[in-house]
Design an enzyme around this catalytic site. Structure first.
Site, short mmCIF file in Angstrom:
data_model
loop_
_atom_site.label_atom_id
_atom_site.label_comp_id
_atom_site.label_asym_id
_atom_site.label_seq_id
_atom_site.Cartn_x
_atom_site.Cartn_y
_atom_site.Cartn_z
N GLN A 181 -9.61 -62.54 -144.27
CA GLN A 181 -10.46 -63.60 -144.82
C GLN A 181 -10.94 -64.59 -143.76
O GLN A 181 -11.92 -65.29 -143.96
CB GLN A 181 -9.72 -64.37 -145.93
CG GLN A 181 -9.49 -63.58 -147.19
CD GLN A 181 -10.78 -63.26 -147.96
OE1 GLN A 181 -11.83 -63.85 -147.72
NE2 GLN A 181 -10.69 -62.30 -148.86
N ALA A 202 -14.09 -54.73 -142.92
CA ALA A 202 -15.54 -54.86 -142.71
C ALA A 202 -16.26 -55.49 -143.89
O ALA A 202 -17.20 -56.26 -143.72
CB ALA A 202 -16.14 -53.48 -142.42
N HIS A 203 -15.81 -55.18 -145.13
CA HIS A 203 -16.62 -55.61 -146.28
C HIS A 203 -16.49 -57.10 -146.58
O HIS A 203 -17.19 -57.61 -147.45
CB HIS A 203 -16.33 -54.75 -147.51
CG HIS A 203 -15.04 -55.03 -148.22
ND1 HIS A 203 -14.96 -55.82 -149.34
CD2 HIS A 203 -13.77 -54.61 -147.98
CE1 HIS A 203 -13.72 -55.85 -149.78
NE2 HIS A 203 -12.96 -55.13 -148.96
N THR A 239 -10.62 -37.48 -139.06
CA THR A 239 -11.99 -37.62 -138.56
C THR A 239 -12.53 -38.98 -138.99
O THR A 239 -12.42 -39.36 -140.14
CB THR A 239 -12.89 -36.48 -139.10
OG1 THR A 239 -12.28 -35.24 -138.71
CG2 THR A 239 -14.30 -36.56 -138.55
N CYS A 327 -8.33 -58.86 -156.30
CA CYS A 327 -7.36 -57.77 -156.36
C CYS A 327 -6.43 -57.95 -157.55
O CYS A 327 -5.83 -56.99 -157.99
CB CYS A 327 -6.56 -57.71 -155.07
SG CYS A 327 -7.59 -57.41 -153.64
#
Ligand SMILES: Cc1ncc(COP(=O)(O)O)c(C=O)c1O
Length: 393
Positions: A181, A202-203, A239, A327
């Site tokens: 945050q 990232a979001h 990957t 959440c």
């Protein structure tokens, strides 16, 4: 729709989307392949690693990409605790976490406890701060890791992480901070903080969902939790999510460039929001430290009006805000953060979190207060009437 829930997630910045598109359309190679297609993808990851490292004052080789902040937190706890047991003599088996950590830390700590590790939990003050003296009293020669977040998602409180890290280090323990945050909202410098491990997502910084990083100092022993390949310097096999990682890098660079402009503008809007709420709605409570906190977050209690009903009514009026943390939504439980701060369950369940972002305007802030005033009054009246009926029966 006016979106005031940026601590839950942020919209993808158009420049980030542009940076990602070539990696979804053209550069489909596997970054581990030696041919040209693979190397084009590899270059995208290399650049992103540099961009993410620069956001937090780390070096490229210290960045391990993960599937998000939750995985970074889980990897930090499991990886350090397992490695510590294997490496230290006598074994350091103790983990210290604060009571207001994200569930990604708290639930993993509980899982480690169930497997025989010792977990100690740090209380916080009524303002939501960890007292460095409380850590000094708890940390000992058996402590392998201390994990205290940099900024809290529910109330925005900023912890004295540099001081806490130096207390942990004095006893030979490692220090992890969840900076999910904090990044993009305050300057984050791993060197100045003196932490060994740091989680990012990232979001929360206008990047894509499903990608994050654990940034860790080179001398930290870490047991990998995903095995089966040499990716991420063997710290995390699989990957890579190439387009996601490229987007994360672009978002990190943008966050660094825009911090000086965004942070004060957003903080002024948040202050205006709190001022209007205090002026227009009787008996509003503001949670969290007044000074040491994120500039975009306001956690406000509207005693006598149920938080869920407030959120639904605001949603009908076109405003997205949150009850407690995203959440925890879906569960009708008071936020564990507010509980740890000593807020009653009743008030915690009447609390809204407003989290502002890059696109928020003064009109958005004024509009949400305008929409909220009659809703709070109506819900308070209804709950008072229900109380009267209960008393009469
Ligand atoms: C403080 C904190 N840590 C970790 C996470 C989890 O990050 P992610 O959604 O990328 O798994 C969140 C998300 O809400 C958060 O606020």
């Amino acid at each position: 729709m006016i979106y005031l829930d940026h601590n839950a997630t942020t919209p993808l910045d158009p420049a980030v989307l542009e940076a990602m598109l070539p990696y979804l359309r053209e550069h489909h190679g596997n970054p581990s392949s030696v041919h040209a297609a693979g190397q084009a993808a590899r270059r995208g990851i290399d650049r992103a690693r540099r961009q993410v490292a620069e956001l937090v004052g780390a070096s490229e080789s210290e960045v391990t990409f993960t599937s998000g902040g939750s995985e970074a937190d889980n990897l930090a706890l499991a990886g350090v605790m397992q490695a510590a047991v294997a490496a230290s003599e006598p074994a350091r088996r103790e983990l210290i976490v604060s009571r207001i950590e994200h569930p990604a830390v708290l639930e993993h700590a509980a899982a480690l406890e169930a497997r025989g590790f010792v977990v100690r939990r740090l209380e916080v003050t009524a303002a939501g701060l960890v007292d460095p003296e409380a850590l000094r009293a708890l940390v000992c020669e058996q402590t392998a890791l201390v994990s205290v977040m940099l900024a809290n998602n529910d109330v925005g409180t900023l912890q004295p992480v540099a001081e806490l890290a130096s207390i942990a280090h004095a006893r030979g323990a490692r220090f992890h901070t969840d900076a999910v945050q904090a990044a993009g909202k305050v300057a984050v410098d791993m060197g100045a903080l003196g932490v060994d491990l740091l989680s990012l997502s990232a979001h929360k910084i206008y990047g894509p969902k499903g990608v994050g990083a654990l940034v860790l100092r080179r001398d930290v022993a870490l047991e990998p939790q995903v095995r089966g390949g040499a990716q991420e310097m063997r710290r995390r096999a699989g990957t890579e999510n190439v387009a996601g990682i490229v987007g994360f890098g672009a978002a990190a660079e943008l966050a660094r460039a825009r911090l000086g402009e965004d942070a004060p503008r957003v903080a002024a809007l948040r202050d205006r929001l709190e001022q209007l709420l205090a002026e227009r709605i009787p008996s509003v409570t503001f949670h969290g430290d007044r000074q040491r906190r994120l500039g975009n977050t306001a956690s406000c209690g509207f005693a006598g009006a149920a938080g869920e009903a407030l959120v639904m009514n605001l949603d009908l009026g076109g405003y997205c805000v949150s009850v407690g943390s995203a959440c925890a939504s879906g569960k009708r439980e008071a936020s564990h953060v507010l509980q740890a701060m000593g807020v009653s369950d009743e008030l915690a369940l009447s609390t809204l979190r407003f989290s502002l972002g890059r696109q928020t305007s003064a009109a958005d802030v004024e509009g949400v207060v305008e929409a909220l005033v009659p809703v709070v009054a109506r819900l308070r009246e209804a709950s008072a009437r229900a109380g009267d009926r209960r008393a009469a029966s």
